[in-house]
Design an enzyme around this catalytic site. Structure first.
Site, PDB file in Angstrom:
ATOM      1  CB  SER B  47      -0.903   0.039   1.243  1.00  0.00           C
ATOM      2  OG  SER B  47      -1.799  -1.027   1.229  1.00  0.00           O
ATOM      3  CG  ASN B  48       2.646   3.001   3.442  1.00  0.00           C
ATOM      4  OD1 ASN B  48       2.300   4.169   3.467  1.00  0.00           O
ATOM      5  ND2 ASN B  48       2.302   2.128   4.374  1.00  0.00           N
ATOM      6  CE  LYS B 166       1.033  -3.870   6.811  1.00  0.00           C
ATOM      7  NZ  LYS B 166       1.286  -3.028   5.618  1.00  0.00           N
ATOM      8  CB  SER B 168      -3.230  -2.467   8.835  1.00  0.00           C
ATOM      9  OG  SER B 168      -2.004  -2.909   8.301  1.00  0.00           O
ATOM     10  N   GLY B 191       0.367  -3.784  11.475  1.00  0.00           N
ATOM     11  CA  GLY B 191       0.639  -2.871  10.378  1.00  0.00           C
ATOM     12  C   GLY B 191       0.608  -1.411  10.788  1.00  0.00           C
TER      13      GLY B 191
END
Lengths: 295, 295, 295, 295
Positions: B47-48, B166, B168, B191
């Site tokens: 995503s980042n 993960k 988040s 996350g």
């Protein structure tokens, strides 16, 4: 664009065969049948067309096939929104090359926390500037988690290349504000049958309705009854549409929509995974509902 | 996969130049610097990493470059989730060919109303069956509008090719259930830095933390302090991390993250539109926060 | 107030007989039994005490009875929040007259759209100014639809008569900020067992836990294990508590809590309508869970 | 009850003087003025009447005063919902003794997680059984966090003593289902002006509208224009109402409503804390809006 942006358009489904591969022949067969109805046109590679599952090549094939199979007077509206501004512009240009009349651009939404009104305004301005086609803004909070307020849309409507909106929020108070604030010739479509009739009462131009894939004639009749001033018939048609509409959108999704189309003689094929076709019980419920509606 | 799935990994950013084009040299330079820290590895095209903005070709270039630039002992985790099951499998296979160690697979979410637990279980089972790499499930409700309950993840964890998660969500009660229900060797990463320390207390394997792009050493120290039994120091580091973490994720997003990296000597480039780099005021606030942390 | 605000307090249930009338004898009998445990005190006429169903007279009777039946070293915390500022002040004064040690004040919330941070700050300031007792702020977004941000609480904590908070949000990132921003002697209690252990790791003073009505000893042991530095045992106790806690709060509510108490030898009576006691299947599930926990 | 349940009713405000004490004379003066309009009646001690701030004695005084001051043909609808079933029944009986024509019963909601459709159905059945007055169900999700689905309301409508509903959800799709599923003589009122006109198009009986405290004539005219078949005028009136309605409900709440009433010559007094009257800027915005509407 000379065709008038109004009336009923189905967000046409994308048929897949049992290997989940694209079935263009089925796609064209459906358009051939719809050409004989009072539908104003077709939304191609939109949400109900499972656009998020399509490759670039498949998108191109569908747009080309729709131009080929659609009657000349039908509007071809192409879904061209992507997460990045650059990809949205590329897809909109490509849709123009392939003969679409206008483009429907969903709000970018993966980074929803960053999609401030200013960021979205900038995105639409840049797309509208660079698009060879008139664009319509697409507000679909249920899928995107983002809502476009009426004031924000009214500002977008000032751009000469932003021709209208598809609003699927179902929020009638907001739709009312939208209609009050936007110019008369800004084409406001609703995206769910459940509010089609009240939206027409408020002055909406039409509907882009999943149910119109299955029962296009009934959707068109509703708008005609309204335009003829027959509120009672329009309201009755609305009530007959609603439960089917909920079934093929909210409850069973695109799988339910394709099942209902097959029952009514269309060639929708199946959905791609992870979507699924309805199980037997759900299939029976849909069949029963169609029967209740007289099919 | 022989590398142990634990510790701190940054979800590495994808540098773009001022034309918003991919800057692979900057990408490799960042990895070269991170190679000298205690980071366990790298999440690439996550995503980042603005994966939703990347073309297929760009994804391939980034994965190949990360294999080339990463120290041999660092884990390469590739983000490979897509909306359709078939595209997810294709991208996971491609990541394996390009040398990734494992794959992170986000929940499909555009059709969120249809993504029942059964549909998601089926999606992950099919991906795990067909993947040459161990996969990790990715639960990110803030972006997807979908949450995976602890029981659902525990059932997925029974598959030999599902190696971890993960999470988040920031939901610690749920994380606690997850850790209770899953096997000891199931790798649970959080996350978001805001819950990193409490997650370690509950038994999490590590963190995939945006802030680790900027201050990898501090994040690694926190986990080391915890493992050495020094709760007080771990808690103090946590408190020093939190406000920076919120700034570069929630408040200013990837733009803020890239700005903070640049201030700390990395080469992050800019973001793609419709994302934006922080304005002057926001940039000053980030700089102040970094200064407060001793940079 | 000289008693230290820390440790475990049950939000004590209000027993009703089969006509749904108040059963004060049962109420006192429960306190007599709890007096022999390590509980720090009692929250009386709180949410789990069905305070929203109580008349003014019943509230008075319960507060008087609790002062009478509680061991002298136990804290009596009275729930005194009402929708209006004036009624909150009246109820807080009345609790002081009846011997309570401190008061728990929930955020007014019926007009949630108007409850801006400024309005809430003003409400708490006026209540704290006029209260003869130290007050604790009560943040319970799941019931009220309103959340108090960490910064807002930190400002309230500056008032000499605001002694602490009960936070039932379950949001650990926010709790972490709260603990970072508030003075060391500001008593932070969590209101749900699902995050009790991680909250202690972050520095919370204790828990006001529905499950402590049923198994007070286990809740107290958890905090003692943590304070003795035995993270492993604390974590194990946490895991054993969580499923019971979820059952008697989220899943079956106060009815489930009262059923579990009866199974464990307490005298909780029944709930008032429209709440209901669990049906047979739910009752069996709760019994099974208690058995699993060794009761 | 012989008066017909239809038309426009204001949820009348409760005037407080500058000590926040009840001002019954002002209350009666407002009714005297409204008696000369086309309003069908009055909702007394409802949400906008700040009922959550009122003592039992104040409620009684307001109900008695409304019977005394209202013209004989005006409906007196009393808000009588409470959290417990027993208190709701007591308040409904009391309203009957004091001369109310019917009672409006909000969904109990503090324990919203436990308020299953079955629990709510049971609550309303018991209240309807024991009430000497016809009752209307009140659905107000924005305040309660609970929504009553159309099917649930349709089942409640089968009870001979459940005469109608006030729906303030603003959800027109749901309202449409409600009107389709309920008997023709079930009185469906909407509770927000923003959807008044579309609700009338769908067949609603009328509106219980905060704005009708301020500009009763305009609200009545809208319904009359609709009934006369003049859709264009009705729509225009709707558009003129909406921004005022949003201002005195969503944006500035009861404080804004009272300010607007004072500007238009009524005697609303002030609100009780923690509510507040609008500040100078907000007051000017409201004045400007009233001026725009021709007052």
């Amino acid at each position: 664009m000379q065709k008038k942006l109004q009336g009923v358009l189905p967000p046409v489904v994308t048929p897949f065969d049992h290997n989940e591969d694209l079935d263009l022949a089925a796609f064209k067969a459906n358009l051939a049948r719809w050409n004989r109805t009072g539908l104003s046109g077709y939304l191609v590679v939109g949400s109900n067309g499972e656009s998020v599952f399509l490759s670039e090549k498949e998108r191109d094939q569908l747009l080309a096939a729709s131009r080929e199979a659609a009657a000349p007077d039908k509007i071809i509206m192409a879904g061209t929104g992507a997460e990045s501004t650059r990809a949205t512009i590329q897809q909109t240009r490509r849709a123009a090359e392939l003969g679409a009349d206008c483009a429907l651009v969903i709000t970018p939404h993966y980074f929803k926390g960053q999609m401030t009104p200013a960021r979205l305004a900038d995105h639409y301005r840049r797309v509208a500037d660079d698009s060879p086609l008139p664009i319509l803004v697409y507000n679909f909070p249920q899928a995107t988690g983002l809502n476009l307020a009426a004031e924000a849309v009214a500002r977008m409507a000032e751009h000469p290349n932003v021709a209208g909106i598809k609003d699927s929020s179902g929020n009638i108070a907001q739709l009312s504000e939208l209609l009050r604030l936007c110019p008369k010739d800004f084409a406001v479509f609703v995206g769910n049958a459940a509010v089609f009739f009240p939206a027409l009462c408020l002055g909406a131009a039409g509907g882009i309705l999943a149910a119109a894939n299955v029962i296009p004639e009934r959707c068109v009749e509703l708008q005609q009854a309204f335009q003829a001033g027959d509120l009672t018939q329009a309201r009755d048609l609305q009530w007959r549409l609603v439960s089917l509409a909920v079934m093929v959108t909210v409850t069973h999704g695109v799988g339910g929509l394709k099942a209902a189309m097959a029952m009514n003689g269309y060639q929708p094929g199946v959905v791609r995974s992870p979507l699924a076709m309805p199980d037997e019980a759900a299939g029976s419920a849909i069949k029963e509902e169609l029967r209740r509606l007289g099919y």
